[in-house]
Design a protein around this motif. Structure first.
Motif, PDB file in Angstrom:
ATOM      1  N   ARG A   1       0.832  -1.210   0.000  1.00 29.16           N
ATOM      2  CA  ARG A   1       0.000   0.000   0.000  1.00 29.16           C
ATOM      3  C   ARG A   1       0.861   1.253   0.000  1.00 29.16           C
ATOM      4  NH1 ARG A   1      -3.328  -3.045   3.648  1.00 29.16           N
ATOM      5  NH2 ARG A   1      -2.332  -2.045   5.429  1.00 29.16           N
TER       6      ARG A   1
ATOM      7  N   GLU B   1       2.285   1.678  -3.470  1.00 23.24           N
ATOM      8  CA  GLU B   1       1.289   2.214  -4.387  1.00 23.24           C
ATOM      9  C   GLU B   1       1.121   3.721  -4.212  1.00 23.24           C
ATOM     10  OE1 GLU B   1      -3.378   1.352  -5.652  1.00 23.24           O
ATOM     11  OE2 GLU B   1      -2.575   0.617  -3.758  1.00 23.24           O
ATOM     12  N   GLN B   2       1.062   4.172  -2.956  1.00 26.15           N
ATOM     13  CA  GLN B   2       0.945   5.600  -2.692  1.00 26.15           C
ATOM     14  C   GLN B   2       2.160   6.366  -3.203  1.00 26.15           C
ATOM     15  OE1 GLN B   2       0.320   5.944   1.512  1.00 26.15           O
ATOM     16  NE2 GLN B   2      -1.651   4.833   1.472  1.00 26.15           N
ATOM     17  N   CYS B   3       3.353   5.750  -3.015  1.00 23.70           N
ATOM     18  CA  CYS B   3       4.582   6.396  -3.478  1.00 23.70           C
ATOM     19  C   CYS B   3       4.591   6.520  -4.997  1.00 23.70           C
ATOM     20  CB  CYS B   3       5.779   5.601  -2.994  1.00 23.70           C
ATOM     21  SG  CYS B   3       7.373   6.301  -3.470  1.00 23.70           S
ATOM     22  N   LEU B   4       4.147   5.475  -5.698  1.00 19.80           N
ATOM     23  CA  LEU B   4       4.116   5.508  -7.161  1.00 19.80           C
ATOM     24  C   LEU B   4       3.073   6.509  -7.665  1.00 19.80           C
ATOM     25  CD1 LEU B   4       4.420   1.687  -7.908  1.00 19.80           C
ATOM     26  CD2 LEU B   4       6.166   3.447  -8.264  1.00 19.80           C
ATOM     27  N   ASP B   5       1.939   6.616  -6.964  1.00 24.18           N
ATOM     28  CA  ASP B   5       0.925   7.584  -7.373  1.00 24.18           C
ATOM     29  C   ASP B   5       1.443   9.011  -7.224  1.00 24.18           C
ATOM     30  OD1 ASP B   5      -0.848   5.630  -8.042  1.00 24.18           O
ATOM     31  OD2 ASP B   5      -1.883   5.637  -6.105  1.00 24.18           O
ATOM     32  N   ARG B   6       2.191   9.262  -6.166  1.00 27.37           N
ATOM     33  CA  ARG B   6       2.712  10.614  -5.956  1.00 27.37           C
ATOM     34  C   ARG B   6       3.754  10.997  -6.994  1.00 27.37           C
ATOM     35  NH1 ARG B   6       2.957   8.986  -0.443  1.00 27.37           N
ATOM     36  NH2 ARG B   6       5.216   8.737  -0.687  1.00 27.37           N
ATOM     37  N   ASN B   7       4.484   9.984  -7.480  1.00 28.36           N
ATOM     38  CA  ASN B   7       5.590  10.267  -8.406  1.00 28.36           C
ATOM     39  C   ASN B   7       5.308   9.766  -9.825  1.00 28.36           C
ATOM     40  OD1 ASN B   7       7.831  11.212  -6.359  1.00 28.36           O
ATOM     41  ND2 ASN B   7       6.942   9.345  -5.494  1.00 28.36           N
ATOM     42  N   LYS B   8       4.030   9.580 -10.160  1.00 32.43           N
ATOM     43  CA  LYS B   8       3.732   9.018 -11.481  1.00 32.43           C
ATOM     44  C   LYS B   8       4.036   9.983 -12.615  1.00 32.43           C
ATOM     45  CE  LYS B   8      -1.166  10.283 -10.939  1.00 32.43           C
ATOM     46  NZ  LYS B   8      -2.525   9.732 -10.879  1.00 32.43           N
TER      47      LYS B   8
END
Length: 275
Positions: A263, A266-273
């Motif tokens: 989780r 996923e949050q880290c990837l969403d912030r840096n997408k």
């Protein structure tokens, strides 16, 4: 689904059971089919009917058709009991088919017709006879190979646990360790964790218990920000330094830990997408 009747059988029910059993034998029906008919007719459970019929046979054997008065050669009054003659036929037929290179299922299909029994009952009897009299069978089934359970890499790899002063790791899995059993790695990990907990229980002169917990958190998960430090302090005030340190050392053993990490990822990837 209707609830079946329970309790004592009446005289009328007993008379009906005896009559239906004898009629079923006369028309050549299988025992299981007869018991199902009685169960449906009396609205009682199948197992209860089977047990009660056995009881009635023992109490009133003269009222049931038997080998002497059934009018059919070879008919025996039995309910799920196996005679020696039937067992001998089972062993003979299995040996005959196996020696001819034919399958066991074909032997069971043939025995189903000869013995008027279900294939499941015959297979179970073969299993029992093989266990009791292995010397009477010409061929026994090959034992199944017992394969060692193959664990995934993530299931046996243990995290790096460092000393509280940030020095060399107390336990670092190597490439050879990955081929060891999970039980051995678990034992090593528990021993090292216990040693670290005991070391934390006797704090150094220049570090308080709170500082040692902060230092351990930093070594495992990175330097905490102010919000994280305040959260850790509140946890230590609520649960005590020892419980927090134990939970910190054993956190990665929790089954929910991988889900928490995914989780966070996923949050880290969403912030840096957009990067």
């Amino acid at each position: 689904m209707f609830d079946t009747k329970k309790g004592k059988y009446s005289d009328e029910e007993n008379e009906q059971i005896i009559r239906m059993v004898n009629e079923g034998w006369e028309r050549g029906a299988r025992e299981r089919e007869i018991l199902k008919e009685i169960s449906s007719e009396l609205n009682r459970g199948f197992a209860g009917i089977m047990s009660h019929v056995r009881k009635l046979r023992n109490e009133y054997p003269e009222r049931f058709l038997s080998k002497g008065n059934s009018g059919e050669e070879g008919r025996e009054s039995r309910l799920n009991s196996w005679s020696e003659k039937e067992e001998d036929l089972v062993i003979h037929r299995v040996n005959q088919y196996m020696d001819q290179g034919r399958s066991l299922s074909s032997a069971i299909a043939n025995l189903e017709k000869e013995l008027n029994r279900t294939q499941g009952a015959i297979y179970q009897r073969i299993y029992t006879l093989r266990r009791k009299y292995p010397e009477r069978f010409n061929r026994m089934p090959e034992p199944r190979p017992r394969r060692r359970r193959k664990l995934e890499h993530w299931q046996i790899q243990r995290p790096v646990i460092r000393d509280l002063d940030g020095s060399a790791p107390a336990f670092q899995p190597t490439a050879e360790d990955h081929h060891e059993t999970a039980a051995t790695l678990e034992k090593i990990h528990q021993q090292d964790t216990t040693a670290l907990i005991e070391e934390q229980a006797a704090p150094a002169q220049d570090l308080s218990e709170e500082d040692m917990v902060m230092k351990a958190f930093e070594n495992r998960y990175g330097r905490p920000n102010s919000a994280t430090r305040n959260k850790l302090k509140k946890l230590m005030e609520k649960y005590g330094h020892t419980r927090v340190s134990i939970a910190l050392f054993t956190l990665r053993d929790d089954k929910e830990f991988p889900a928490m990490i995914t989780r966070f990822l996923e949050q880290c990837l969403d912030r840096n997408k957009l990067l």
